[in-house]
Design an enzyme around this catalytic site. Structure first.
Site, PDB file in Angstrom:
ATOM      1  N   HIS A  99       0.926  -1.058  -0.088  1.00  0.00           N
ATOM      2  CA  HIS A  99       0.060   0.220   0.002  1.00  0.00           C
ATOM      3  C   HIS A  99       0.852   1.323  -0.118  1.00  0.00           C
ATOM      4  CE1 HIS A  99      -2.527   3.050   1.479  1.00  0.00           C
ATOM      5  NE2 HIS A  99      -3.883   2.347   0.964  1.00  0.00           N
ATOM      6  N   GLU A 173      -4.282   2.090  -7.452  1.00  0.00           N
ATOM      7  CA  GLU A 173      -4.507   3.164  -6.541  1.00  0.00           C
ATOM      8  C   GLU A 173      -3.369   4.158  -6.708  1.00  0.00           C
ATOM      9  OE1 GLU A 173      -6.657   1.855  -2.842  1.00  0.00           O
ATOM     10  OE2 GLU A 173      -4.636   1.784  -2.154  1.00  0.00           O
TER      11      GLU A 173
HETATM   12  P1  PGA Z   1      -9.464   5.836   0.052  1.00  0.00           P
HETATM   13  O1  PGA Z   1      -8.419   4.798   0.459  1.00  0.00           O
HETATM   14  O2  PGA Z   1     -10.642   5.170  -0.481  1.00  0.00           O
HETATM   15  O3  PGA Z   1      -9.712   6.412   1.448  1.00  0.00           O
HETATM   16  O4  PGA Z   1      -8.812   6.811  -0.823  1.00  0.00           O
HETATM   17  C1  PGA Z   1      -8.039   3.806  -0.381  1.00  0.00           C
HETATM   18  C2  PGA Z   1      -6.691   3.351   0.049  1.00  0.00           C
HETATM   19  O5  PGA Z   1      -6.021   3.914   0.391  1.00  0.00           O
HETATM   20  O6  PGA Z   1      -6.821   2.050   0.047  1.00  0.00           O
END
Ligand code: PGA
Length: 263
Positions: A99, A173
């Site tokens: 992450h 992401e």
């Molecule tokens: P968010 O987080 O939906 O709050 O942007 C997603 C993540 O960081 O996995």
């Protein structure tokens, strides 16, 4: 052609929330209760590891549990770390690795692709489906972000065999779209589509036709208003939700949207 046996997946990443076990159980039970009729969508909640044991006792066949990090190896002199086997024994079947908050030096200690690769191998051995997060910090005019994502995938999945492809999920992401990023901005389903096509190509170059077993999900401030657009027009198999997953109402709404879109 769309593969009908392929379930879409909605993953909640609670991060370091909520602050008490009582609240964690309440949130989890509220989600479980509301989605009892869901059939076509796989739902995973990645909770803080200290809550997993208790959450695993909540009776629901609809939610699988995941962790948000794991170390490599089974046991050993690694202060503060938790192994995939320990998480599996508590009830986790998934783990988020790589992450961006863990790749970020001041927050997660600056995990490198090489370290994430070791963790993935160990997680797979320990029976955990790995949700590998990738994504660029910024978008530059020269489209260098494609190479960043390519390197992340290639280095993180280095030495992983084709046999493991059904146990890997890639979460795209873009860091600039994540809710905790200062001055964040929304990604569009078109941004997501171009990257998901690119990721599919990397996976098929690496794993051949087995690469198509790897699901791709999108994450970055997903909410109940844009979930459908990402699912329909983003080229992905599901969504990874952070902030919205802390609200049973919002998270279950996203799950229901996914279920309804999964014709
Ligand atoms: P968010 O987080 O939906 O709050 O942007 C997603 C993540 O960081 O996995």
């Amino acid at each position: 052609m769309k593969d009908k046996s392929r379930k879409r997946i909605i993953i909640g990443n609670w991060k370091m929330n909520p602050s008490t076990l009582k609240d964690a159980e309440k949130l989890f039970k509220n989600v479980a209760k509301t989605i009892s009729r869901i059939k076509k969508t796989e739902v995973v909640v990645c909770a803080p590891s200290v809550y997993l044991e208790r959450l695993a006792k909540v009776r629901t066949s609809k939610i699988k549990l995941g962790a948000q990090n794991s170390f490599f190896g089974d046991v050993g002199p690694f202060t503060g770390e938790v192994s995939p086997e320990m998480l599996y024994n508590l009830g986790a079947r998934f783990v988020i690795l790589g992450h961006s908050e863990r790749r970020n030096p001041p927050v997660g200690g600056g995990e490198t692709n090489a370290l994430i690769n070791k963790k993935i191998k160990s997680a797979l051995l320990g029976g955990l489906v790995t949700i590998l997060c990738v994504g660029e910090e910024d978008r530059d005019e020269n489209h260098g972000y494609f190479n960043i994502v390519k390197t992340q995938i290639e280095e993180c999945l280095s030495g992983i065999s084709r046999n493991s492809t059904s146990k890997i999920i890639i979460a795209y992401e873009p860091v600039w779209a994540i809710s905790s990023t200062t001055n964040r901005r929304d990604a569009t389903s078109a941004d997501c589509m171009e990257m998901s096509i690119f990721i599919r190509k990397i996976l098929s170059d690496k794993f051949g036709s087995d690469g198509s077993r790897i699901k791709i999900v999108y994450g970055g401030s997903v909410n109940e208003r844009d979930a459908l657009d990402f699912l329909q027009n983003g080229g992905v198999d599901g969504l990874l939700s952070g902030r919205a997953s802390l609200s049973a109402t919002k998270f279950t709404e996203i799950i229901k949207i996914c279920e309804a879109s999964n014709k």
